[in-house]
Design a protein around this motif. Structure first.
Motif, PDB file in Angstrom:
ATOM      1  N   ASP B 485      10.983  -6.401  -4.597  1.00  0.00           N
ATOM      2  CA  ASP B 485      11.309  -6.446  -6.032  1.00  0.00           C
ATOM      3  C   ASP B 485      12.399  -5.439  -6.333  1.00  0.00           C
ATOM      4  O   ASP B 485      12.141  -4.246  -6.514  1.00  0.00           O
ATOM      5  CB  ASP B 485      10.054  -6.125  -6.853  1.00  0.00           C
ATOM      6  N   GLN B 600      10.963 -10.711  -7.873  1.00  0.00           N
ATOM      7  CA  GLN B 600      10.600 -11.727  -6.891  1.00  0.00           C
ATOM      8  C   GLN B 600       9.335 -11.279  -6.154  1.00  0.00           C
ATOM      9  O   GLN B 600       8.976 -10.109  -6.198  1.00  0.00           O
ATOM     10  CB  GLN B 600      11.728 -11.891  -5.886  1.00  0.00           C
ATOM     11  N   THR B 630       6.622 -11.955 -13.041  1.00  0.00           N
ATOM     12  CA  THR B 630       7.745 -12.186 -12.134  1.00  0.00           C
ATOM     13  C   THR B 630       8.772 -13.105 -12.786  1.00  0.00           C
ATOM     14  O   THR B 630       8.419 -14.156 -13.318  1.00  0.00           O
ATOM     15  CB  THR B 630       7.240 -12.808 -10.816  1.00  0.00           C
ATOM     16  N   HIS B 632      11.314 -14.443 -11.145  1.00  0.00           N
ATOM     17  CA  HIS B 632      11.881 -15.335 -10.132  1.00  0.00           C
ATOM     18  C   HIS B 632      13.409 -15.355 -10.225  1.00  0.00           C
ATOM     19  O   HIS B 632      14.043 -16.386 -10.033  1.00  0.00           O
ATOM     20  CB  HIS B 632      11.326 -16.763 -10.259  1.00  0.00           C
ATOM     21  N   SER B 634      15.320 -13.963  -8.200  1.00  0.00           N
ATOM     22  CA  SER B 634      15.871 -14.133  -6.853  1.00  0.00           C
ATOM     23  C   SER B 634      15.496 -15.510  -6.341  1.00  0.00           C
ATOM     24  O   SER B 634      14.385 -15.992  -6.570  1.00  0.00           O
ATOM     25  CB  SER B 634      15.315 -13.066  -5.908  1.00  0.00           C
ATOM     26  N   SER B 637      12.134 -16.068  -4.320  1.00  0.00           N
ATOM     27  CA  SER B 637      10.806 -15.885  -4.905  1.00  0.00           C
ATOM     28  C   SER B 637       9.984 -17.170  -4.948  1.00  0.00           C
ATOM     29  O   SER B 637       8.799 -17.182  -4.640  1.00  0.00           O
ATOM     30  CB  SER B 637      10.967 -15.339  -6.329  1.00  0.00           C
TER      31      SER B 637
END
Lengths: 766, 766
Positions: B485, B600, B630, B632, B634, B637
């Motif tokens: 992360d 992520q 999260t 996401h 990235s 993820s």
């Protein structure tokens, strides 16, 4: 290109054509001598060349590329998404398009109506590079919504460094920053010469907009979003400045201080409107226009426009602020010739400055004085002595910067060698000639004593070291050179080269004798540098044995030893090919070398510059012989021919050359200015008018005024400075009136072999 | 993007939109692992990104820029003037537009009808990068005149080096040449790494055309002129090749030899048609497709397409030919992440290659072995011991190449420091984990003995040198890191980092013991390198004191020491923002750092990769806790979440993640692939299908197959290699059938805690 009889300060393009972007980019280029930009459109196009250069900031990409003026990070660009459609004139309907340069104040204006789907907008872009604040550029957009619906507008604008010189990147991706939330700054540095740049931009809107900064590699943009209501308009301004660590007007060259100053400058003018800033700049231009304005009463209004066009560009490109730099062959308007300085300065542009802006001329000749070290370096590396000036010059201390290798031969695949840097040696006598003209015209004694003598002696020293002794004839020849006619490589005894070298040596001998007898102090100083006794001995021993090509039985001075024995080709087909180099579609350079084909005035230029060496009949014979063999493929050729033919009384032909010459950039051929405007040709325009038709000339230190107006001209007015005095000339077909301030000084000049003295006003019947 | 149920080998764009050029350039990128190109249009557009990269040819622009894959001279471009109008789809009327990539053979086809004024032409462009001739690219155009009038066509095509990596030029303007009047060659060299390139191009026409070569700075073009009669068509082919001086398939690396070979190659295939060359290449692709094809019987046909899309691109970007290079985070499809290799390889892409192309996997892990020197260098420069792998890797010998400074902070104007290269240290255990997976899956003993042991011990050595001793607790912590992360910089005891480091050390201790007792020869060799007794002592002294974050009373494993005490923000608004990073419109990174916001999978990735460490209930609690926090943001993820949620029986949610994950590149968001395709996400697609739904897993050296099909899938077939044996898996909701060649070997695997042995065929009811 569109020219309007009603506005002789304006060049205009009436329709947008993305095939010919280069034309208006170059011929409408902006500049103030410190920096210059091509007039690219704000929005991007395929085929555009978005160039901005700061004079004198040379850099080499690597050891295989020669130094050049680096193309700066772009500060003019603006991208628009209108209702999420990219704004581009290649799409939608464009009407009322006008792009025009106001020569009077250097303002570029571009306006049009653009329609796409249900969008209809009126754009009016205006921009200029300030003539009074040398670091400043200002851009202004008025955008009007012509529909009864709101449109959403996204604008992305800032500084973009993802550009280069045709792929060669000269800058590091330096620091970037945003000061006070609005001043975008980027700090690139040239990779080799380590010149630090500070480029600053801010935006101003007259409505509320949302904004978001965006940084990227080599880029910093602001993204603006706003709605433009029905029938409403918005005004957007983009102001920017450019500073470098070699600027000579800075209190401090510390990067942080430069950054601060750049921001302060924009803050200081915060309250000034676009119009106010433009007016300021216009006042600076006005001073230039007020200095010896030229008035042509011609059947063809473009003649008047042409001289304004020429003067505008000469002042947009001449680095009046700094003697460490000179004028490039394309000024600051393109990457052609890499910003390098050639003999174009001394032979074609310097006369304008000598006679009308001696302060600028002084900078230009001082540049050559600063170039002595480089000239010594070049002479030494070639096994010669004295000062051998570089064929192409950049930083004056660098010496020769002509590329050694050119484009690959398309047949053999091998790179072709560029010989000019090695053997186009007349540049050295051209510089000496230019220096002499400067002294003669301005009477600048300080320069004469402190700098000119040294140059004139040092160049002569070069020449005598350069001569090739020929035993059989007990003479000195100059073998293996390129003369002004670059279609003849490796010639022996090019007339222009030999005569001008001879002049250079003769002049130095006379100068040394004169100094010895009349100015012993100065003599002593120079003696310490040159050992003048010995040098005089050498010069004197050789000077009379320098081979000067003599006229044939037909009176023709051979351009070089073999020219006259070469095959003659009828050039008619190629001479009217309108800039298309079709000669080289049929022949390669090697073949052209073997024929009596001349690229540009060579023997004829000699006869123009050293008119006293040849009588009129000789000139006429040579003109008639060489001109038909000349392709005028160089932009340096036509003005010489125009002036010489005027001198020879061939006024009709002269005026024809004149028209072709002004069309080099202003004409209809849309591709030939792509690499930049032709700087020497601009000087040529002034020379054709003032030297050619106005009849002004400085010959062997003597002023001569012997006008010949073409039949299309009723009258001509021009002015010039001579030894610090301003002289105004009014011409008609039957009389010439000269006037100057009645200050007790007298000025003598020649006219048709007769000497006149001007005290205040004088009229001569013609 | 348009996907057609009837052709599950094709991705297509049905209309031309110049605002979204980047999308098809990237997701339709061509490549063969040796080199790759974005699928830019032949004609130029504003906003295009015309990239071609040769794997492993890294270079730095200067000492302030990190090394990157240089963007080659463009060989695909073609300019057309049709009746003197520039051909561009931004002008005129375009109909029947289709641009499509055939995943089966890597051929890109673009066809359309273009009308402008009285011109009406049908264009059909086809092109591919050969999969069997790694240096070759071929481009083919069929151009038909649909009118009853002839049109004049001017085409300019060749090699253009006036491009760069966003302004950074990596190449010298090298030699250029034309061999036998038709093979254009350009020989640029990278400026720093001195890699010599040879790029060769030839053109073929099926009608008579006039031609004229044209060289320029960094460019060599041929100009072709021809008339296309009414109702007639012309076929134009452009073939090119790219060689470099670091190629491992060359007999000689002498420049002239490479030039000759490049010409010979094109001469050798002179008689082969475009179609024949394509068929050859298709056969090479066919071998890939025949290897463990995946068959998905889904309600949504895009699921089947997605796995082909993923596999196509993985093979277009993976350097199967050379172990000195690896896969970049954007493959060869864009300048994003500069061609650098991240943990994306080991954690996201390597599993695909381990299980289906162990030969390629071997190259990828060998790259890490070659990277040991660089990893030592990095450890040493940070004051550590052993092998610390670089967060970003280029040339394996270079060590760390993560940029140190990122974009300027738009508020302060200061450049932001990129910490990943310093403190995103989990890469080292990721590499060790990847190596271990490779050995376990392939059973490659030679690699294990010769290379893997060294890496596994050397990384453990790094970790124990890296630990921070905490006196109060007599324990070792890992302070000041970035975990997966990346929104949490400078955290202490990131769970993923600590657990994987601990695993790395434990594994090394066990390995050393095992070697000592069972393989003394190998032990002795390693002992000479590492002094294993001493090292074991150090490892053992510390291993049990490595702090492993324990679950809270609620069963939550803290992502790091402070995460759980931070403020919680409702992310609903941002999680559906479709790729627009609107979180950062409201908060800056510093603020995000202070909240329980995760970029992520972090703790959850740990739970996926080391599933044995946590029970199902723990996983469920942590999933429920972390997933809503999260973003996401990235592309790494979603696939992790899809697989983990499938493991946890949340199949509906899993399939939702699956869909979002395949849309990372294939979806409708048109800007997110601009910098290149998301390589890790492609590996993630395979993992979601085979690991997630197919249930395949390698856990603690034991194969496990425990499928969970989403309700939308009726059946799934996949295959994999395990220790050199090919296994085929057929799945429906109620049974799983495994089959392998009946070769006497047995393969054991786990399913729902039970061990099965596969000899030939085996069906398990589910």
């Amino acid at each position: 290109m569109y020219y309007n009889e009603k506005n002789l300060w304006q060049i205009e393009q009436k329709g947008f054509d993305e095939r010919f972007l280069g034309k208006s980019e170059a011929i409408m280029a902006l500049g103030n001598g410190y920096f210059g930009s091509r007039s690219s459109e704000e929005e991007a196009y395929i085929g555009e060349k978005r160039d901005t250069f700061v004079a004198g900031t040379f850099n080499s990409f690597d050891e295989n590329e020669v130094t050049e003026l680096p193309n700066l990070l772009d500060m003019w660009g603006m991208e628009f998404l209108i209702n999420d459609q990219r704004f581009s004139l290649t799409q939608g309907l464009v009407s009322n398009y006008s792009k025009r340069l106001n020569l009077k104040n250097g303002e570029l204006c571009r306006e049009f109506i653009w329609e796409l789907k249900d969008i209809k907008l009126k754009f009016k872009f205006q921009k200029f590079i300030s003539k009074n604040r040398q670091h400043l550029l200002v851009s202004h957009l008025e955008l009007a919504n012509l529909t009864d619906r709101a449109v959403s507008i996204k604008m992305r604008s800032g500084i973009n460094g993802q550009i280069s010189n045709e792929g060669s990147q000269h800058f590091t991706d330096g620091e970037k920053g945003l000061t006070e939330g609005k001043f975008i700054q980027m700090m690139p540095m040239t990779t080799g010469s380590k010149i630090q740049f500070v480029q600053t931009v801010e935006h101003k809107f007259d409505i509320e907009v949302s904004e978001r900064p965006e940084t990227g590699r080599r880029a910093f943009f602001m993204n603006y979003n706003f709605e433009l209501a029905a029938d409403c308009s918005v005004t957007i301004e983009k102001r920017g400045s450019i500073y470098t660590s070699i600027d000579n007007d800075l209190a401090s060259h510390d990067l942080n201080e430069i950054r601060k100053q750049a921001v302060h400058e924009l803050q200081n003018i915060e309250k000034l409107t676009y119009q106010e800033l433009l007016t300021e700049s216009q006042l600076a231009w006005q001073k230039i226009w007020e200095k010896h304005p030229i008035k042509i009463d011609s059947e063809n209004f473009r003649d008047q426009l042409a001289i304004r066009f020429a003067k505008y560009h000469l002042h947009a490109m001449a680095p009046a602020h700094d003697e460490r730099m000179n004028i490039g062959a394309k000024g600051l308007s393109g990457e052609g010739y890499k910003g390098h300085t050639f003999w174009d300065t001394e032979v074609f542009m310097l006369p304008y400055f000598n006679f009308t802006h001696p302060d600028i001329a002084k900078k230009l000749v001082t540049y050559r004085y600063l170039g002595l070290d480089g000239a010594h370096k070049k002479a030494k590396s070639n096994g010669y002595e004295g000062a051998q000036y570089p064929w192409e010059a950049a930083n004056p201390f660098d010496g020769e910067v002509t590329p050694v290798w050119g484009a690959a031969d398309i047949v053999t695949g091998q790179s072709t060698k560029i010989w000019s840097g090695f053997i186009e040696q007349h540049i050295t006598s051209d510089v000496a000639f230019g220096i002499k003209q400067y002294i003669d015209v301005t009477g600048d004694e300080a320069f004469e004593v402190e700098k000119a003598y040294e140059i004139l002696i040092d160049t002569a020293k070069f020449w005598v070291s350069r001569l090739d002794y020929i035993q059989e004839t007990d003479s000195y020849e100059i073998r293996d050179v390129i003369g002004p006619d670059e279609y003849k490589e490796h010639g022996n005894n090019n007339a222009y080269t030999n005569y001008t070298a001879h002049w250079n040596v003769v002049f130095a001998i006379d100068l040394i004798q004169k100094l010895k007898s009349q100015k012993p102090d100065i003599y002593d100083k120079l003696d310490q540098k040159f050992n003048l006794n010995l040098l005089t001995e050498i010069l004197s021993a050789k000077v009379d044995k320098i081979f000067l090509p003599k006229a044939t039985a037909d009176g023709i001075i051979p351009q070089d030893d073999t020219y006259l024995s070469k095959k003659i080709l009828d050039l008619q087909k190629y001479r009217n090919s309108d800039g298309v180099d079709s000669l080289f579609h049929d022949y390669n350079l090697e073949q052209v070398n073997q024929m009596q084909i001349t690229k540009q005035a060579d023997v004829l230029l000699l006869m123009l510059l050293f008119e006293g060496l040849f009588d009129k009949e000789q000139k006429l014979k040579n003109f008639n012989y060489y001109e038909p063999k000349t392709t005028h493929d160089s932009s340096l050729s036509l003005s010489t021919h125009a002036i010489l033919s005027a001198d020879l009384g061939k006024l009709e032909q002269s005026y024809d050359f004149f028209n072709k010459a002004i069309n080099i950039d202003m004409g209809e051929y849309m591709k030939s200015s792509d690499a930049g405007i032709h700087a020497a040709s601009l000087g040529g325009i002034w020379q054709m008018i003032v030297f050619g038709y106005g009849g002004l000339r400085m010959v062997e230190s003597q002023l001569r005024i012997e006008p010949h107006l073409p039949k299309e001209w009723k009258a001509l007015e021009y002015g010039f400075d001579y030894h610090g005095k301003a002289i105004h000339v009014e011409l008609t077909k039957d009389k010439m009136t000269l006037s100057k301030e009645n200050d007790g000084h007298e000025i003598s000049f020649m006219n048709k072999g007769q000497k006149y003295v001007l005290k205040n006003q004088l009229t001569i019947k013609m």
